[in-house]
Design a protein around this motif. Sequence first.
Motif, PDB file in Angstrom:
ATOM      1  N   ARG A   1       0.575  -1.540   0.273  1.00  0.00           N
ATOM      2  CA  ARG A   1       0.108   0.090  -0.278  1.00  0.00           C
ATOM      3  C   ARG A   1       1.431   1.216  -0.038  1.00  0.00           C
ATOM      4  O   ARG A   1       1.137   2.260  -0.471  1.00  0.00           O
ATOM      5  N   GLN A   2       1.762   1.287   1.204  1.00  0.00           N
ATOM      6  CA  GLN A   2       3.379   2.872   0.759  1.00  0.00           C
ATOM      7  C   GLN A   2       3.684   2.525  -0.241  1.00  0.00           C
ATOM      8  O   GLN A   2       3.637   3.733  -1.332  1.00  0.00           O
TER       9      GLN A   2
ATOM     10  N   PHE B   1       2.012   3.547  -3.444  1.00  0.00           N
ATOM     11  CA  PHE B   1       1.303   4.958  -3.339  1.00  0.00           C
ATOM     12  C   PHE B   1       3.123   5.876  -3.232  1.00  0.00           C
ATOM     13  O   PHE B   1       2.538   7.115  -4.586  1.00  0.00           O
TER      14      PHE B   1
ATOM     15  N   VAL C   1      -1.651  -6.383   1.485  1.00  0.00           N
ATOM     16  CA  VAL C   1      -1.997  -4.863   1.905  1.00  0.00           C
ATOM     17  C   VAL C   1      -2.171  -4.273   0.868  1.00  0.00           C
ATOM     18  O   VAL C   1      -1.519  -3.621  -0.279  1.00  0.00           O
TER      19      VAL C   1
ATOM     20  N   PRO D   1      -3.842  -1.392  -2.698  1.00  0.00           N
ATOM     21  CA  PRO D   1      -3.557  -0.182  -2.525  1.00  0.00           C
ATOM     22  C   PRO D   1      -5.400   0.583  -2.613  1.00  0.00           C
ATOM     23  O   PRO D   1      -5.672   0.208  -1.844  1.00  0.00           O
ATOM     24  N   ILE D   2      -4.713   1.790  -1.560  1.00  0.00           N
ATOM     25  CA  ILE D   2      -6.372   2.187  -1.771  1.00  0.00           C
ATOM     26  C   ILE D   2      -6.611   3.057  -2.353  1.00  0.00           C
ATOM     27  O   ILE D   2      -5.849   3.380  -3.942  1.00  0.00           O
ATOM     28  N   GLN D   3      -8.293   3.594  -3.432  1.00  0.00           N
ATOM     29  CA  GLN D   3      -8.051   4.106  -4.402  1.00  0.00           C
ATOM     30  C   GLN D   3      -8.841   5.733  -4.039  1.00  0.00           C
ATOM     31  O   GLN D   3      -9.007   6.715  -4.760  1.00  0.00           O
ATOM     32  N   TRP D   4      -9.018   5.882  -2.935  1.00  0.00           N
ATOM     33  CA  TRP D   4      -9.936   7.512  -2.188  1.00  0.00           C
ATOM     34  C   TRP D   4      -8.335   7.822  -1.983  1.00  0.00           C
ATOM     35  O   TRP D   4      -8.915   9.492  -2.181  1.00  0.00           O
ATOM     36  N   CYS D   5      -7.147   8.207  -2.087  1.00  0.00           N
ATOM     37  CA  CYS D   5      -6.539   8.618  -2.019  1.00  0.00           C
ATOM     38  C   CYS D   5      -5.821   8.481  -2.588  1.00  0.00           C
ATOM     39  O   CYS D   5      -4.986   7.542  -3.045  1.00  0.00           O
TER      40      CYS D   5
END
Length: 225
Positions: free
Chosen positions: A46-47, A50, A189, A191-195
Amino acid sequence: VYWMSRDQRVQDNWALLYAQYLAETYKQPLLVLFNIVPQFAQATWRQYSFMLKGLEEVANELHQLNIPFYLLFGTPQETIPQFIKTHKIGTLVSDFSPLRIYSEWKKAISACISIPFYEVDTHNIVPCWYASSKQEFGAYTIRPKINRYLKEFLTDIPSIHFHELNSPYNQANLEWHAVKDKLEIDFSVLPIQWCLPGSKSAQATMLAFIQNHLNQYTNDRNNPT
């Protein structure tokens, strides 16, 4: 060379500006490098994903400015001195981080090289070493120290401009998708989509805050939601 580390952006970056100033003063090409440690602290995919997407934006923007961008893999105290030797670099500039591991890396690198090595605090308006020389225990003690220097340091930041001198070195075929294979991290873990990553998204987020939420700051600044 500007060794980009904490401050992963092209514009609003005093360390890169200083590196370009030195390069132009001595009529030399300018390179930017970023060192990827295959495993860092407890960081997961995730980190890292990004960060990598943001660095891809950095590389593309630098390409438009005629400034080559390099990715190195390994520990900085090994990769950066070798890079300096191989490419016959004349000066090294880095950004600033207060974390102990960054200080250890820089001390190790300094012991291995014989060229000038500058550190520029481009993360804070007032550089850390100006603001205070000791650990502070409250805002009430450090606030007057910062205010004392604001008139000197709270200035507009020039833009990085097209670098006229071509570099004889260029990292060919920078394949971002292949970077993942070199990492030794937890890939479960996701990646996120909102950031959204990258400095352009960060600028858009800041502008939205200023336009829509800044007037609520006085009352709501201690509300975590």
